[in-house]
Design a protein around this motif. Structure first.
Motif, PDB file in Angstrom:
ATOM      1  N   MET A   1      39.646  86.065  65.365  1.00 29.41           N
ATOM      2  CA  MET A   1      38.723  84.955  65.129  1.00 29.41           C
ATOM      3  C   MET A   1      39.490  83.778  64.510  1.00 29.41           C
ATOM      4  N   GLN A   2      39.451  82.635  65.174  1.00 30.15           N
ATOM      5  CA  GLN A   2      40.158  81.447  64.695  1.00 30.15           C
ATOM      6  C   GLN A   2      39.315  80.733  63.637  1.00 30.15           C
ATOM      7  N   LYS A   3      39.896  80.472  62.497  1.00 29.88           N
ATOM      8  CA  LYS A   3      39.186  79.794  61.420  1.00 29.88           C
ATOM      9  C   LYS A   3      40.047  78.647  60.920  1.00 29.88           C
ATOM     10  N   GLU A   4      39.393  77.530  60.634  1.00 26.28           N
ATOM     11  CA  GLU A   4      40.109  76.382  60.093  1.00 26.28           C
ATOM     12  C   GLU A   4      40.690  76.739  58.731  1.00 26.28           C
ATOM     13  N   ARG A   5      41.926  76.326  58.489  1.00 22.96           N
ATOM     14  CA  ARG A   5      42.605  76.691  57.242  1.00 22.96           C
ATOM     15  C   ARG A   5      43.051  75.432  56.512  1.00 22.96           C
ATOM     16  N   HIS A   6      42.803  75.399  55.208  1.00 19.40           N
ATOM     17  CA  HIS A   6      43.221  74.256  54.396  1.00 19.40           C
ATOM     18  C   HIS A   6      43.677  74.752  53.029  1.00 19.40           C
ATOM     19  N   ALA A   7      43.859  73.844  52.090  1.00 17.02           N
ATOM     20  CA  ALA A   7      44.357  74.216  50.765  1.00 17.02           C
ATOM     21  C   ALA A   7      43.345  75.085  50.035  1.00 17.02           C
ATOM     22  N   PRO A   8      43.820  76.011  49.198  1.00 16.60           N
ATOM     23  CA  PRO A   8      42.890  76.860  48.433  1.00 16.60           C
ATOM     24  C   PRO A   8      42.174  76.071  47.350  1.00 16.60           C
ATOM     25  N   ASP A   9      41.192  76.683  46.737  1.00 15.82           N
ATOM     26  CA  ASP A   9      40.436  76.053  45.657  1.00 15.82           C
ATOM     27  C   ASP A   9      41.296  76.042  44.392  1.00 15.82           C
ATOM     28  N   TYR A  10      41.901  74.899  44.116  1.00 14.65           N
ATOM     29  CA  TYR A  10      42.804  74.802  42.970  1.00 14.65           C
ATOM     30  C   TYR A  10      42.061  74.863  41.634  1.00 14.65           C
ATOM     31  N   VAL A  11      40.781  74.493  41.620  1.00 10.91           N
ATOM     32  CA  VAL A  11      39.998  74.615  40.386  1.00 10.91           C
ATOM     33  C   VAL A  11      39.886  76.085  40.006  1.00 10.91           C
ATOM     34  N   LEU A  12      39.579  76.936  40.983  1.00 13.79           N
ATOM     35  CA  LEU A  12      39.507  78.376  40.747  1.00 13.79           C
ATOM     36  C   LEU A  12      40.871  78.928  40.345  1.00 13.79           C
ATOM     37  N   PHE A  13      41.913  78.491  41.014  1.00 14.50           N
ATOM     38  CA  PHE A  13      43.270  78.968  40.715  1.00 14.50           C
ATOM     39  C   PHE A  13      43.660  78.615  39.285  1.00 14.50           C
ATOM     40  N   LEU A  14      43.464  77.363  38.888  1.00 12.35           N
ATOM     41  CA  LEU A  14      43.851  76.921  37.550  1.00 12.35           C
ATOM     42  C   LEU A  14      42.982  77.559  36.473  1.00 12.35           C
ATOM     43  N   THR A  15      41.704  77.782  36.776  1.00 14.81           N
ATOM     44  CA  THR A  15      40.814  78.461  35.824  1.00 14.81           C
ATOM     45  C   THR A  15      41.294  79.886  35.573  1.00 14.81           C
ATOM     46  N   THR A  16      41.713  80.560  36.641  1.00 12.27           N
ATOM     47  CA  THR A  16      42.235  81.923  36.520  1.00 12.27           C
ATOM     48  C   THR A  16      43.497  81.949  35.668  1.00 12.27           C
ATOM     49  N   ILE A  17      44.403  81.008  35.920  1.00  7.64           N
ATOM     50  CA  ILE A  17      45.647  80.939  35.145  1.00  7.64           C
ATOM     51  C   ILE A  17      45.352  80.641  33.678  1.00  7.64           C
ATOM     52  N   ALA A  18      44.358  79.775  33.427  1.00  6.87           N
ATOM     53  CA  ALA A  18      43.990  79.449  32.045  1.00  6.87           C
ATOM     54  C   ALA A  18      43.466  80.691  31.315  1.00  6.87           C
ATOM     55  N   LEU A  19      42.592  81.448  31.973  1.00  3.08           N
ATOM     56  CA  LEU A  19      42.060  82.673  31.369  1.00  3.08           C
ATOM     57  C   LEU A  19      43.174  83.691  31.148  1.00  3.08           C
ATOM     58  N   LEU A  20      44.061  83.792  32.105  1.00  6.75           N
ATOM     59  CA  LEU A  20      45.178  84.739  32.001  1.00  6.75           C
ATOM     60  C   LEU A  20      46.099  84.370  30.842  1.00  6.75           C
ATOM     61  N   THR A  21      46.368  83.089  30.663  1.00  6.12           N
ATOM     62  CA  THR A  21      47.223  82.619  29.558  1.00  6.12           C
ATOM     63  C   THR A  21      46.585  82.919  28.207  1.00  6.12           C
ATOM     64  N   ILE A  22      45.295  82.615  28.092  1.00 11.32           N
ATOM     65  CA  ILE A  22      44.569  82.922  26.850  1.00 11.32           C
ATOM     66  C   ILE A  22      44.612  84.422  26.586  1.00 11.32           C
ATOM     67  N   GLY A  23      44.451  85.206  27.651  1.00  9.42           N
ATOM     68  CA  GLY A  23      44.480  86.655  27.521  1.00  9.42           C
ATOM     69  C   GLY A  23      45.808  87.161  27.001  1.00  9.42           C
ATOM     70  N   LEU A  24      46.914  86.644  27.519  1.00  5.67           N
ATOM     71  CA  LEU A  24      48.239  87.065  27.066  1.00  5.67           C
ATOM     72  C   LEU A  24      48.452  86.749  25.583  1.00  5.67           C
ATOM     73  N   ILE A  25      48.018  85.568  25.186  1.00  6.75           N
ATOM     74  CA  ILE A  25      48.154  85.171  23.777  1.00  6.75           C
ATOM     75  C   ILE A  25      47.315  86.079  22.881  1.00  6.75           C
ATOM     76  N   MET A  26      46.078  86.339  23.321  1.00  6.48           N
ATOM     77  CA  MET A  26      45.171  87.140  22.496  1.00  6.48           C
ATOM     78  C   MET A  26      45.556  88.616  22.483  1.00  6.48           C
ATOM     79  N   VAL A  27      46.124  89.128  23.569  1.00  5.45           N
ATOM     80  CA  VAL A  27      46.573  90.524  23.563  1.00  5.45           C
ATOM     81  C   VAL A  27      47.661  90.708  22.509  1.00  5.45           C
ATOM     82  N   TYR A  28      48.592  89.751  22.435  1.00  7.36           N
ATOM     83  CA  TYR A  28      49.634  89.851  21.403  1.00  7.36           C
ATOM     84  C   TYR A  28      49.031  89.723  20.010  1.00  7.36           C
ATOM     85  N   SER A  29      48.171  88.720  19.825  1.00  6.41           N
ATOM     86  CA  SER A  29      47.599  88.485  18.504  1.00  6.41           C
ATOM     87  C   SER A  29      46.760  89.670  18.041  1.00  6.41           C
TER      88      SER A  29
END
Length: 366
Positions: A1-29
């Protein structure tokens, strides 16, 4: 099935990275005191979380570039493998027992939790089933029962470990997917009555579950037993106030709140970063939910839409249960906070799930 392809949702990507960063800091703390005492290494848990985060991000980016229809093609095989792992983990001497549950496979600190991966396997398979049988889902006998039977089989196997929290998230996610697919509300009402009776039976069958319910209603009735975690969690959240006591300044992590880097990490976050910090994390999860809903609505086909609904539903349900437990609004269930809590299996699964969601966003009409 052919589907149009474009850039991913960068808002979702950056939100995930932000949560992951906070998580790493808090796991250590949250874990430095316990890690120093138990392993003579304040970074013991943080290093392992960083490893799984690194692997998870690489896998997320890879999956982000793999057509999500691949999950449709391999969903049955993945589900069968997860069922096999659920059987293997129950074998004495093979499955690792932690916290009273035989839920892990592996060696030492590097182990996996098959029930975590069953959640994603069930979402993928159910998305395929619903996309191919949407018209039949309105039928109680031909649509609803077949789909729920498989879900309840997986739930039953997870409960043999036992792991009520993970099982509840999986069932809740699948029910949400089936409801979105068009199942009749009247059917759910009938099943809900049966489900409540079964849930009461599960609670009554194990004394520790009854204690968790009673401690949830009145944790101070057993402050040194079943109510201990909730009370210590509230003792962490309360002093945090509006701005918190400061990063790294938690008192409850010093052997008051058991293993605070896992299920109760939000309590330590609220203690150190206050209401503002907790609210910021909740807002990030809200943004993730918003982007997930947009992706589900804009997906080019039913499979992509149901798959996105399942992924974002899984994350949302797990967040609500975890924060509900930590704030004393729900009984203790042993559920991690996505992207923040320590745990390789949970973190890897969530990043895999976001990778799939990001790939759907590459084809969605946003």
């Amino acid at each position: 099935m052919q589907k149009e392809r474009h850039a991913p949702d960068y808002v979702l990507f950056l939100t995930t990275i932000a949560l992951l960063t906070i998580g790493l800091i808090m796991v250590y703390s949250a874990s430095e005191a316990w890690a120093s005492y138990r392993f003579d290494d304040a970074f013991f848990f943080a290093k392992r979380q960083l490893f799984f985060a690194g692997v998870g991000v690489v896998v997320m980016i890879f999956i982000m570039n793999v057509d999500y229809w691949t999950w449709r093609t391999w969903s049955k095989l993945i589900l069968i493998i997860c069922f096999i792992l659920l059987v293997i983990v129950l074998i004495p001497g093979v499955g690792l027992v932690r916290g009273g549950a035989r839920s892990w496979l592996g060696v030492g600190a590097f182990s996996i939790q098959p029930s975590e991966f069953m959640k994603m396997a069930m979402i993928a398979f159910l998305a395929k089933y619903l996309s191919e049988n949407q018209k039949r889902i309105v039928s109680f006998k031909k649509g609803l029962i077949p789909s729920l039977s498989l879900v309840m089989l997986a739930f039953g196997m997870i409960m043999l470990q036992p792991d009520l929290g993970t099982g509840a998230v999986m069932v809740g996610t699948c029910v949400a997917m089936i409801f979105v697919a068009g199942a009749k509300i009247s059917h759910f009402v009938g099943l809900a009555m049966v489900g409540v009776a079964g849930f009461v039976g599960l609670i009554a069958s194990a004394p520790y579950r009854i204690k968790r319910i009673t401690s949830f209603l009145d944790p101070w009735s057993d402050p040194l037993g079943s109510g201990f975690q909730i009370i210590q969690s509230l003792y962490a959240i309360g002093p945090g106030g509006l701005m918190g006591m400061g990063l790294g300044e938690s008192r409850q992590k010093y052997f008051y709140l058991p293993e605070p880097q896992t299920d109760f990490i939000f309590a330590i976050l609220a203690e150190e970063l206050g209401f503002i910090g907790g609210l910021f994390v909740i807002i990030l999860f809200g943004i993730m939910l918003w982007r997930g809903i947009k992706i589900a609505l804009g997906a080019p086909d039913l499979f992509g839409s149901f798959l996105a609904v399942g992924i974002i539903g899984m994350i949302a349900i797990q967040v609500m249960i975890n924060i509900g437990v930590v704030t004393g609004l729900m009984p203790v269930t042993g559920i991690t906070l996505p992207f923040l809590s320590y745990g390789g299996s949970s973190l890897t699964l969530m990043l895999v799930a976001v990778g799939v969601l990001l790939n759907i966003s590459r084809h969605a009409r946003m």
